[in-house]
Write a protein that holds these residues in place. Sequence first.
Motif, PDB file in Angstrom:
ATOM      1  N   UNK A   1      -1.471  11.894   3.892  1.00  0.00           N
ATOM      2  CA  UNK A   1      -0.038  12.182   3.962  1.00  0.00           C
ATOM      3  C   UNK A   1       0.746  11.035   3.317  1.00  0.00           C
ATOM      4  N   UNK A   2       0.882  11.100   2.011  1.00  0.00           N
ATOM      5  CA  UNK A   2       1.509  10.012   1.253  1.00  0.00           C
ATOM      6  C   UNK A   2       2.970   9.791   1.638  1.00  0.00           C
ATOM      7  N   UNK A   3       3.700  10.866   1.933  1.00  0.00           N
ATOM      8  CA  UNK A   3       5.100  10.717   2.341  1.00  0.00           C
ATOM      9  C   UNK A   3       5.208   9.945   3.654  1.00  0.00           C
ATOM     10  N   UNK A   4       4.335  10.279   4.602  1.00  0.00           N
ATOM     11  CA  UNK A   4       4.339   9.599   5.892  1.00  0.00           C
ATOM     12  C   UNK A   4       4.007   8.119   5.717  1.00  0.00           C
ATOM     13  N   UNK A   5       2.969   7.829   4.945  1.00  0.00           N
ATOM     14  CA  UNK A   5       2.571   6.439   4.723  1.00  0.00           C
ATOM     15  C   UNK A   5       3.662   5.654   4.001  1.00  0.00           C
ATOM     16  N   UNK A   6       4.354   6.312   3.086  1.00  0.00           N
ATOM     17  CA  UNK A   6       5.447   5.646   2.380  1.00  0.00           C
ATOM     18  C   UNK A   6       6.551   5.250   3.356  1.00  0.00           C
ATOM     19  N   UNK A   7       6.851   6.136   4.295  1.00  0.00           N
ATOM     20  CA  UNK A   7       7.866   5.829   5.299  1.00  0.00           C
ATOM     21  C   UNK A   7       7.401   4.674   6.189  1.00  0.00           C
ATOM     22  N   UNK A   8       6.148   4.702   6.574  1.00  0.00           N
ATOM     23  CA  UNK A   8       5.616   3.688   7.471  1.00  0.00           C
ATOM     24  C   UNK A   8       5.588   2.315   6.815  1.00  0.00           C
ATOM     25  N   UNK A   9       5.187   2.259   5.565  1.00  0.00           N
ATOM     26  CA  UNK A   9       4.989   0.976   4.897  1.00  0.00           C
ATOM     27  C   UNK A   9       6.079   0.658   3.867  1.00  0.00           C
ATOM     28  N   UNK A  10       7.183   1.367   3.901  1.00  0.00           N
ATOM     29  CA  UNK A  10       8.240   1.210   2.895  1.00  0.00           C
ATOM     30  C   UNK A  10       8.743  -0.237   2.795  1.00  0.00           C
ATOM     31  N   UNK A  11       8.920  -0.885   3.908  1.00  0.00           N
ATOM     32  CA  UNK A  11       9.477  -2.236   3.909  1.00  0.00           C
ATOM     33  C   UNK A  11       8.467  -3.298   3.517  1.00  0.00           C
ATOM     34  N   UNK A  12       7.175  -2.984   3.621  1.00  0.00           N
ATOM     35  CA  UNK A  12       6.168  -4.010   3.364  1.00  0.00           C
ATOM     36  C   UNK A  12       5.749  -4.070   1.905  1.00  0.00           C
ATOM     37  N   UNK A  13       6.277  -3.176   1.085  1.00  0.00           N
ATOM     38  CA  UNK A  13       5.880  -3.172  -0.330  1.00  0.00           C
ATOM     39  C   UNK A  13       6.933  -3.791  -1.199  1.00  0.00           C
TER      40      UNK A  13
END
Length: 75
Positions: free
Chosen positions: A63-75
């Motif tokens: 689930x790339x959208x979910x992971x993007x939301x979860x890790x958005x600030x760390x990238x």
Amino acid sequence: KAAKYAPGRSDVHLTYGLLSYLTGDKSTALTALQRARQLDPNFQKQFDAVTQARPQYKPILDDKDFLQQLFAESK
């Protein structure tokens, strides 16, 4: 309930988030996993270890959208 009784334990929030995701509650999952991430500076390592070691967590990894939301600030 465990998250209420152990609000400062990132592992509890991690488990709660993963189980919430698997039961279809992505909103609660995201909130719990974000809390785990706030509590644990090594969250990414722990998340990867748990999700990659257990095939039942593959939907989360896909689930790339979910992971993007979860890790958005760390990238």
